[in-house]
Design an enzyme around this catalytic site. Structure first.
Site, PDB file in Angstrom:
ATOM      1  N   HIS A  45      -8.357  -0.899  -1.032  1.00  0.00           N
ATOM      2  CA  HIS A  45      -7.377  -1.972  -1.245  1.00  0.00           C
ATOM      3  C   HIS A  45      -8.164  -3.164  -1.755  1.00  0.00           C
ATOM      4  O   HIS A  45      -9.245  -3.430  -1.238  1.00  0.00           O
ATOM      5  CB  HIS A  45      -6.736  -2.481   0.043  1.00  0.00           C
ATOM      6  CG  HIS A  45      -6.212  -1.452   0.967  1.00  0.00           C
ATOM      7  ND1 HIS A  45      -4.871  -1.315   1.211  1.00  0.00           N
ATOM      8  CD2 HIS A  45      -6.827  -0.533   1.733  1.00  0.00           C
ATOM      9  CE1 HIS A  45      -4.692  -0.359   2.094  1.00  0.00           C
ATOM     10  NE2 HIS A  45      -5.851   0.136   2.434  1.00  0.00           N
ATOM     11  N   ASP A  83      -2.336  -7.426  -5.962  1.00  0.00           N
ATOM     12  CA  ASP A  83      -2.769  -6.274  -5.176  1.00  0.00           C
ATOM     13  C   ASP A  83      -3.189  -5.119  -6.078  1.00  0.00           C
ATOM     14  O   ASP A  83      -2.694  -4.984  -7.198  1.00  0.00           O
ATOM     15  CB  ASP A  83      -1.573  -5.834  -4.317  1.00  0.00           C
ATOM     16  CG  ASP A  83      -2.022  -5.181  -3.027  1.00  0.00           C
ATOM     17  OD1 ASP A  83      -3.233  -5.041  -2.825  1.00  0.00           O
ATOM     18  OD2 ASP A  83      -1.133  -4.820  -2.230  1.00  0.00           O
ATOM     19  N   HIS A 124      -4.646  -0.764  -5.572  1.00  0.00           N
ATOM     20  CA  HIS A 124      -5.155   0.330  -4.752  1.00  0.00           C
ATOM     21  C   HIS A 124      -5.857   1.322  -5.649  1.00  0.00           C
ATOM     22  O   HIS A 124      -5.313   1.715  -6.684  1.00  0.00           O
ATOM     23  CB  HIS A 124      -4.020   0.972  -3.964  1.00  0.00           C
ATOM     24  CG  HIS A 124      -3.438   0.019  -2.967  1.00  0.00           C
ATOM     25  ND1 HIS A 124      -2.356  -0.768  -3.244  1.00  0.00           N
ATOM     26  CD2 HIS A 124      -3.856  -0.311  -1.717  1.00  0.00           C
ATOM     27  CE1 HIS A 124      -2.114  -1.536  -2.199  1.00  0.00           C
ATOM     28  NE2 HIS A 124      -3.004  -1.291  -1.255  1.00  0.00           N
ATOM     29  N   ARG A 183       5.931 -11.834   5.326  1.00  0.00           N
ATOM     30  CA  ARG A 183       5.333 -11.703   6.648  1.00  0.00           C
ATOM     31  C   ARG A 183       5.851 -12.805   7.545  1.00  0.00           C
ATOM     32  O   ARG A 183       6.020 -13.942   7.102  1.00  0.00           O
ATOM     33  CB  ARG A 183       3.805 -11.791   6.541  1.00  0.00           C
ATOM     34  CG  ARG A 183       3.254 -10.619   5.766  1.00  0.00           C
ATOM     35  CD  ARG A 183       1.759 -10.592   5.754  1.00  0.00           C
ATOM     36  NE  ARG A 183       1.304  -9.572   4.814  1.00  0.00           N
ATOM     37  CZ  ARG A 183       0.052  -9.455   4.394  1.00  0.00           C
ATOM     38  NH1 ARG A 183      -0.862 -10.283   4.842  1.00  0.00           N
ATOM     39  NH2 ARG A 183      -0.278  -8.507   3.548  1.00  0.00           N
ATOM     40  N   GLN A 205       1.080 -10.961  -3.766  1.00  0.00           N
ATOM     41  CA  GLN A 205      -0.328 -10.567  -3.749  1.00  0.00           C
ATOM     42  C   GLN A 205      -0.712 -10.037  -5.118  1.00  0.00           C
ATOM     43  O   GLN A 205       0.079  -9.337  -5.743  1.00  0.00           O
ATOM     44  CB  GLN A 205      -0.544  -9.435  -2.747  1.00  0.00           C
ATOM     45  CG  GLN A 205      -0.455  -9.827  -1.297  1.00  0.00           C
ATOM     46  CD  GLN A 205      -0.752  -8.617  -0.420  1.00  0.00           C
ATOM     47  OE1 GLN A 205      -0.118  -7.586  -0.550  1.00  0.00           O
ATOM     48  NE2 GLN A 205      -1.713  -8.759   0.465  1.00  0.00           N
ATOM     49  N   LYS A 256     -15.377  -3.893   4.682  1.00  0.00           N
ATOM     50  CA  LYS A 256     -14.839  -4.718   3.594  1.00  0.00           C
ATOM     51  C   LYS A 256     -15.797  -5.804   3.170  1.00  0.00           C
ATOM     52  O   LYS A 256     -16.694  -6.195   3.922  1.00  0.00           O
ATOM     53  CB  LYS A 256     -13.512  -5.342   4.021  1.00  0.00           C
ATOM     54  CG  LYS A 256     -13.662  -6.232   5.241  1.00  0.00           C
ATOM     55  CD  LYS A 256     -12.399  -7.033   5.495  1.00  0.00           C
ATOM     56  CE  LYS A 256     -12.591  -7.938   6.716  1.00  0.00           C
ATOM     57  NZ  LYS A 256     -11.557  -8.916   6.897  1.00  0.00           N
ATOM     58  N   CYS A 274       0.788  -1.237   0.000  1.00  0.00           N
ATOM     59  CA  CYS A 274       0.000   0.000   0.000  1.00  0.00           C
ATOM     60  C   CYS A 274       0.824   1.294   0.000  1.00  0.00           C
ATOM     61  O   CYS A 274       0.575   2.162  -0.850  1.00  0.00           O
ATOM     62  CB  CYS A 274      -0.990   0.037   1.148  1.00  0.00           C
ATOM     63  SG  CYS A 274      -1.418  -1.540   1.858  1.00  0.00           S
TER      64      CYS A 274
HETATM   65 ZN   LIG Z   1      -3.240  -2.239   0.530  1.00  0.00          ZN
END
Ligand SMILES: [Zn+2]
Ligand SMILES: [Zn+2]
Length: 607
Positions: free
Chosen positions: A476, A348, A350, A328, A346, A430, A299
């Site tokens: 996200h 991912d 945004h 992680r 990910q 979410k 992010c």
């Molecule tokens: Zn994010």
């Protein structure tokens, strides 16, 4: 069959004294509460069997669990599979003899005298704050227990002892290691059989096993736990997943970006990760007197790309997507194949929006998510909408607006979902989508999260029509979640028999003898030229053997090349399942392949 009674909401033994007034409801074996009582009673029956066969075993506790029960024993030697068989036999005797479960209540001191040589029961008794405790006797077996229980051992359903495992007393590694016996138990034999069949199927589909058999990936202790090596065949599938993902994102109006794997630790201070997420992050790396952090998320990088210039209301929405690899910290004991790892990529993205764009954006995002999931063969979902928790960032008005937008999008898409009140992340509401695989298991993959926190912390704004700065709304989202995990789910969903478009090898070419190899090679290159993944098996092996190997590798098509095929310049296709198709020219076969890949594509495109 009734196994207990609910008296004014409290579950009691059937033998309990009925109250003078109040409501009584019967608890049946098939009710969740009834099943739990039956499963726990089976644990007593098992402990009774163990004590008869191994009188020196010390008893501890034995609760009901999902699908069954366990009981922990302190024994010198862990039980062997043969021991489990003997215990199961003894249990049968106890069930057949139909011993009543008899509840006795007494003072703690009295109870203590009933458990000579059972130190764990002494310890448990000492911890009970009440002065009166209850014991249950069934035949010769006595246990300290709150109950309730079945009326008698004959009421136990269908059960099977599954395995043993080491378990520390009270789950504390400073305590003694006990031996746990797991069993499963169901009301009916048919349910037990179905469950055992499901377990077999789960085992057959285990992605760790298939990953090795099909040479897709590995985890290597020398490299480190939870870090995945993608082997060539697995890498082909990953590349197809990535290509598809990138193409569709470009088409859907996303900009694809890249970001580094480490960043100054201050970045994670601003984002709040150091405060809220530290336990999942690796230790910092010192570089020239500065601390850098291996990224747990993408992010902040995307935020800084957004902030690299002034944004006008006309520029929004801005959508940044990245296949971003993050790291992680997960305790080594929790790692599991591809499903739980320490380094993963990910899918991912945004999104930065104006408030008036929220509704439309979430709707099309939902549409896009389902399209991607369908393409990979998932069209059954469990959807959850999580709303504002007790502690939250942002204003209640904005939360309400975002929750409404999420709800409206789900309703407009005609999707059924469950609301999880208060289960949102502190920064925003979410939608979580769990996909269901062929065995009916659900896997958390897609998530769409509104964020009111980061725009504030990083001052993410745009210049509105009025010429002043306004906070942007940030979303996200991940569709597959992580490529590693999604791939693991794919392996299990398809049991390694990937659909044509994902299969690492799509066609095996199998010449019958050496004199067919030249023509076979010609067919391999014809397939390669047409863009298909083909391999020739030119070894000096029997055809039957080659076909079996191709089946084991789960290759969708095998082309057998013998005298007939060489003479007629044809190929004889054979499907993975064994279906033999009539001989066709290579052009016809290519047309068939094209048809099957395109067909699956269009099918997935329509809802
Ligand atoms: Zn994010
Ligand atoms: Zn009990």
């Amino acid at each position: 069959m009734a196994v207990a009674a609910r008296v004014d909401g409290t579950i009691r033994d059937l033998a309990a004294q009925a109250p003078a007034e109040g409501t009584i409801e019967w608890v049946m074996t098939q009710d969740p509460d009834g099943l739990e009582i039956m499963r726990h009673s089976t644990a007593h029956v098992m402990a009774a069997a163990v004590k008869e066969l191994f009188p020196e075993a010390k008893i501890t506790i034995g609760p009901a669990i999902e699908n069954g029960f366990y009981y922990d024993f302190d024994v010198e030697k862990p039980f062997t599979p043969e021991d489990l068989e003997r215990i199961e036999e003894k249990m049968k005797e106890i069930v057949r003899s139909d011993q009543p479960f008899i509840r006795e209540e007494m003072s703690k001191e009295e109870a203590l005298a009933r458990f000579p040589g059972e130190p764990y029961k002494e310890e448990l008794l000492a911890d009970i704050p009440e002065t009166t405790v209850s014991l249950y006797r069934m035949g010769n077996f006595l246990d300290l227990c709150r109950g309730p229980h079945l009326p008698s051992s004959g009421r136990v359903g269908a059960y099977k002892l599954m395995k043993t495992a080491g378990a520390y007393w009270r789950g504390d590694s400073r305590n003694r290691m006990l031996t746990r016996i797991y069993g499963c138990a169901f009301a009916k034999k048919k349910e037990l059989d179905e469950y055992l069949l499901l377990l077999e199927e789960v085992k057959k589909r285990d992605h760790r096993r298939l990953g090795k058999e099909l040479d897709l990936f590995s985890v290597n202790e020398e490299i480190g736990p939870g870090l995945i090596l993608w082997h060539p065949k697995g890498a082909i599938i990953r590349r197809i997943m990535e290509d598809f993902w990138r193409e569709e994102h470009a088409r859907a109006g996303y900009d694809l970006v890249f970001s580094p794997h480490i960043a100054r630790i201050d970045l994670w201070r601003v984002s709040g990760h150091l405060d809220y997420y530290r336990q999942s992050m690796f230790s910092p790396i010192g570089v020239e007197g500065q601390d850098y952090q291996l990224k747990p998320m993408n992010c902040p990088f995307h935020i800084h790309i957004y902030k690299s210039r002034m944004r006008s209301y006309r520029d929004l929405p801005v959508r940044y997507a990245e296949l971003g690899t993050v790291y992680r910290y997960e305790p080594s004991g929790t790692l599991h194949g591809l499903m739980r790892v320490r380094g993963f990529t990910q899918d991912d993205a945004h999104l930065f929006l104006r408030p008036d764009q929220l509704d439309e954006e979430i709707f099309s995002l939902l549409d896009f998510t389902l399209f991607v999931l369908r393409r990979f063969g998932f069209d059954q979902y469990e959807i959850y909408l999580s709303t504002r928790p007790g502690k939250y960032a942002g204003t209640p008005e904005n939360w309400a607006k975002a929750e409404e937008a999420l709800k409206r999008a789900l309703d407009r898409k005609g999707l059924s979902y469950e609301v999880d009140p208060g289960e949102g992340v502190f920064y925003g509401p979410k939608i979580d989508i769990k996909i269901k695989d062929v065995l009916g298991r659900s896997w958390q993959c897609s998530t769409i999260q509104v964020d009111f926190n980061n725009p504030d912390r990083f001052e993410v704004t745009y210049i509105g029509e009025d010429g002043t700065e306004h906070p942007a709304i940030m979303i996200h989202r991940a569709l597959m979640g992580s490529l590693e995990r999604f791939f693991g789910v794919l392996v299990e969903h398809y049991a390694g028999a990937f659909p044509l478009w994902l299969a690492p090898v799509q066609v095996d070419i199998l010449p019958v003898t050496d004199r067919h190899v030249d023509y076979a090679r010609e067919m391999v290159s014809a397939l390669h030229t047409a863009g298909y993944r083909a391999e020739g098996d030119f070894r000096n092996e029997k055809l039957g053997y080659k076909i079996r190997e191709s089946q084991l590798k789960k290759v969708p098509f095998a082309l057998v090349i013998g005298d007939r095929e060489v003479t007629s310049r044809q190929v004889s296709p054979r499907r993975r399942g064994g279906e033999q198709l009539p001989p066709v020219s290579i052009e016809e076969f290519l047309g068939m392949l094209r048809g099957e890949t395109e067909d699956s594509e269009t099918k997935r495109r329509e809802p």
